[in-house]
Write a protein that holds these residues in place. Structure first.
Motif, mmCIF file in Angstrom:
data_model
loop_
_atom_site.group_PDB
_atom_site.id
_atom_site.type_symbol
_atom_site.label_atom_id
_atom_site.label_comp_id
_atom_site.label_asym_id
_atom_site.label_seq_id
_atom_site.Cartn_x
_atom_site.Cartn_y
_atom_site.Cartn_z
ATOM 1 N N THR A 267 0.974 -1.006 -0.186
ATOM 2 C CA THR A 267 -0.205 0.236 -0.116
ATOM 3 C C THR A 267 0.716 0.861 0.048
ATOM 4 O O THR A 267 0.013 2.240 -0.437
ATOM 5 C CB THR A 267 -0.607 0.230 1.419
ATOM 6 N N HIS A 268 2.320 1.161 0.280
ATOM 7 C CA HIS A 268 2.540 2.399 0.617
ATOM 8 C C HIS A 268 3.175 3.070 -0.302
ATOM 9 O O HIS A 268 3.876 3.936 -0.887
ATOM 10 C CB HIS A 268 4.050 2.283 1.724
ATOM 11 N N GLY A 269 3.092 2.490 -1.663
ATOM 12 C CA GLY A 269 3.958 2.455 -3.165
ATOM 13 C C GLY A 269 2.773 2.101 -3.916
ATOM 14 O O GLY A 269 3.123 2.750 -4.973
ATOM 15 N N ARG A 270 1.683 1.721 -3.419
ATOM 16 C CA ARG A 270 0.657 1.599 -4.822
ATOM 17 C C ARG A 270 -0.108 2.653 -5.629
ATOM 18 O O ARG A 270 -0.932 3.284 -4.548
ATOM 19 C CB ARG A 270 -0.965 0.966 -4.310
ATOM 20 N N PRO A 271 0.078 2.476 -6.611
ATOM 21 C CA PRO A 271 -0.225 3.887 -7.280
ATOM 22 C C PRO A 271 -2.249 3.271 -7.531
ATOM 23 O O PRO A 271 -2.807 2.692 -6.653
ATOM 24 C CB PRO A 271 -0.589 3.788 -8.977
ATOM 25 N N SER A 272 -3.053 4.738 -7.042
ATOM 26 C CA SER A 272 -4.688 4.705 -7.315
ATOM 27 C C SER A 272 -5.404 4.069 -7.835
ATOM 28 O O SER A 272 -4.404 4.392 -9.446
ATOM 29 C CB SER A 272 -5.482 6.116 -6.792
ATOM 30 N N PHE A 273 -6.566 3.694 -7.926
ATOM 31 C CA PHE A 273 -7.238 2.886 -8.962
ATOM 32 C C PHE A 273 -7.521 4.085 -10.461
ATOM 33 O O PHE A 273 -7.209 4.090 -11.267
ATOM 34 C CB PHE A 273 -8.072 2.774 -8.469
ATOM 35 N N ASP A 274 -7.540 6.164 -10.077
ATOM 36 C CA ASP A 274 -8.296 6.799 -10.971
ATOM 37 C C ASP A 274 -6.265 6.621 -11.569
ATOM 38 O O ASP A 274 -6.583 6.463 -12.817
ATOM 39 C CB ASP A 274 -8.332 7.813 -10.252
ATOM 40 N N GLU A 275 -5.064 6.897 -10.722
ATOM 41 C CA GLU A 275 -3.790 6.682 -11.188
ATOM 42 C C GLU A 275 -3.448 5.470 -12.995
ATOM 43 O O GLU A 275 -3.240 6.451 -13.733
ATOM 44 C CB GLU A 275 -2.907 6.850 -10.259
ATOM 45 N N VAL A 276 -4.039 4.392 -11.821
ATOM 46 C CA VAL A 276 -4.096 3.497 -12.885
ATOM 47 C C VAL A 276 -5.099 3.728 -14.206
ATOM 48 O O VAL A 276 -4.309 3.137 -15.422
ATOM 49 C CB VAL A 276 -3.679 2.340 -12.751
ATOM 50 N N GLU A 277 -5.767 3.910 -14.290
ATOM 51 C CA GLU A 277 -7.171 4.162 -15.372
ATOM 52 C C GLU A 277 -6.545 5.286 -15.900
ATOM 53 O O GLU A 277 -6.704 5.257 -17.597
ATOM 54 C CB GLU A 277 -8.173 4.118 -14.103
ATOM 55 N N SER A 278 -6.872 6.001 -15.398
ATOM 56 C CA SER A 278 -6.154 7.440 -16.387
ATOM 57 C C SER A 278 -4.398 7.170 -17.206
ATOM 58 O O SER A 278 -4.521 7.222 -18.387
ATOM 59 C CB SER A 278 -5.246 9.050 -15.693
ATOM 60 N N LYS A 279 -3.914 6.058 -17.023
ATOM 61 C CA LYS A 279 -2.937 5.587 -17.749
ATOM 62 C C LYS A 279 -3.277 4.348 -18.638
ATOM 63 O O LYS A 279 -2.128 4.911 -20.072
ATOM 64 C CB LYS A 279 -1.450 4.907 -16.448
ATOM 65 N N VAL A 280 -3.875 4.123 -18.633
ATOM 66 C CA VAL A 280 -4.318 3.000 -19.026
ATOM 67 C C VAL A 280 -5.413 3.074 -20.613
ATOM 68 O O VAL A 280 -5.139 2.797 -21.298
ATOM 69 C CB VAL A 280 -5.421 1.151 -18.706
ATOM 70 N N ARG A 281 -6.231 4.101 -20.065
ATOM 71 C CA ARG A 281 -7.120 5.270 -21.414
ATOM 72 C C ARG A 281 -5.837 6.324 -22.022
ATOM 73 O O ARG A 281 -6.092 6.181 -23.135
ATOM 74 C CB ARG A 281 -8.150 6.193 -20.141
ATOM 75 N N SER A 282 -4.552 6.611 -21.797
ATOM 76 C CA SER A 282 -4.361 7.373 -22.451
ATOM 77 C C SER A 282 -3.621 5.688 -23.539
ATOM 78 O O SER A 282 -3.336 6.682 -24.441
ATOM 79 C CB SER A 282 -3.325 8.127 -21.535
ATOM 80 N N ARG A 283 -3.751 5.079 -23.367
ATOM 81 C CA ARG A 283 -2.803 3.967 -24.541
ATOM 82 C C ARG A 283 -4.060 3.965 -25.873
ATOM 83 O O ARG A 283 -4.050 3.265 -26.007
ATOM 84 C CB ARG A 283 -2.986 2.357 -23.510
#
Length: 283
Positions: A267-283
């Protein structure tokens, strides 16, 4: 940088406390005692470990001092790479990723993530299992069992430097006693001399014991502990990969499969759901 701060606090506390108790710092400077202790400990380290463990331990020292290379950005890169591979396989078919997983060093997908590509063991771990999926018809249970075996072997490999350095820390007090005994032998040889000379020899012998204990519990032991933490952080990348691959093999779409991987991270380094979603959507 916490390691540097910790070293300063440990040695600073000991030194300041000693000086405030009217001790003389120059009396602690016994280079030959340090040579005996550190030289014997390093020799024992070489004797007890194969070359690859010695080299891995040396390579981990910069991370011990400067901090882990495993961070939030690297977690994002792993999840992004897995999403790109899964998304391409879903859109164009599983055989479309064959060229990428056969040669991750030259793959267009892997080249988007140079940090992952530079980590040869991790990049080949990812590529190998997508190659297996493309080449065969293993069930998710069979593949998960195979991945667990490799992750276990990799964790053992990553933990070896910390274990080796930890054994050195355990041995240092003993080598401090060796240095102290040699100092007493020298003292016995000078027993008929001036009292100041005898006192200096006794002080040098005691510094040997002091140095061995301080190095063991104030420096080398903490280094071994940091190395074990580094191993645990790196193995999380492999576990996240396993979670994504197995979720995809069970029929989940790439975006949900990546979420399984995200949840397996610390959890101390885990990206948030929104951060991952934003990254994959940009793909």
């Amino acid at each position: 940088m916490l390691f540097i701060l910790g070293v300063v606090v440990v040695f600073g506390s000991v030194g300041v406390g000693y000086v405030m108790s009217h001790g003389q710092l120059l009396a602690l400077w016994q280079p030959f005692e340090i040579l005996i202790i550190c030289g014997a400990a390093f020799g024992a380290f070489l004797l007890s470990n194969p070359w690859h463990v010695v080299w891995s331990s040396v390579r981990m020292v910069p991370q011990v001092i400067m901090g882990s290379r495993i961070n939030k950005a690297m977690y994002m890169d792993v999840l992004g790479l897995l999403y790109d591979i899964l998304n391409k396989a879903r859109r164009e078919g599983i055989m479309a990723i064959e060229s990428d997983v056969e040669n991750p060093e030259t793959s267009a997908i892997f080249s988007r993530y140079p940090v992952i590509q530079a980590n040869t063991e991790l990049s080949f771990f990812i590529a190998d299992y997508f190659r297996i999926i493309a080449a065969g018809n293993l069930t998710s249970f069979e593949l998960e069992s195979l991945m667990d075996q490799e992750i276990e072997a990799r964790l053992h490999e990553l933990e070896q430097p910390g274990m080796a350095v930890g054994k050195v820390a355990d041995a240092l007090p003993g080598f401090g006693i060796v240095a102290a005994v040699l100092g007493i032998v020298i003292t016995m040889g000078a027993i008929g001399g001036e009292i100041e000379e005898i006192g200096a020899h006794v002080a040098a012998a005691l510094v040997g014991t002091f140095s061995g204990v301080l190095l063991a519990y104030g420096l080398v032991g903490p280094m071994a502990s940091v190395m074990r933490h580094l191993a645990e952080e790196e193995i999380k990348l492999y576990e996240a990969t396993k979670a994504c691959v197995i979720a995809s093999l069970n029929g989940l779409p790439p975006q949900l499969a990546v979420e399984f991987g995200r949840k397996s991270l610390f959890t101390h380094g885990r990206p948030s759901f929104d951060e991952v979603e934003s990254k994959v959507r940009s793909r």
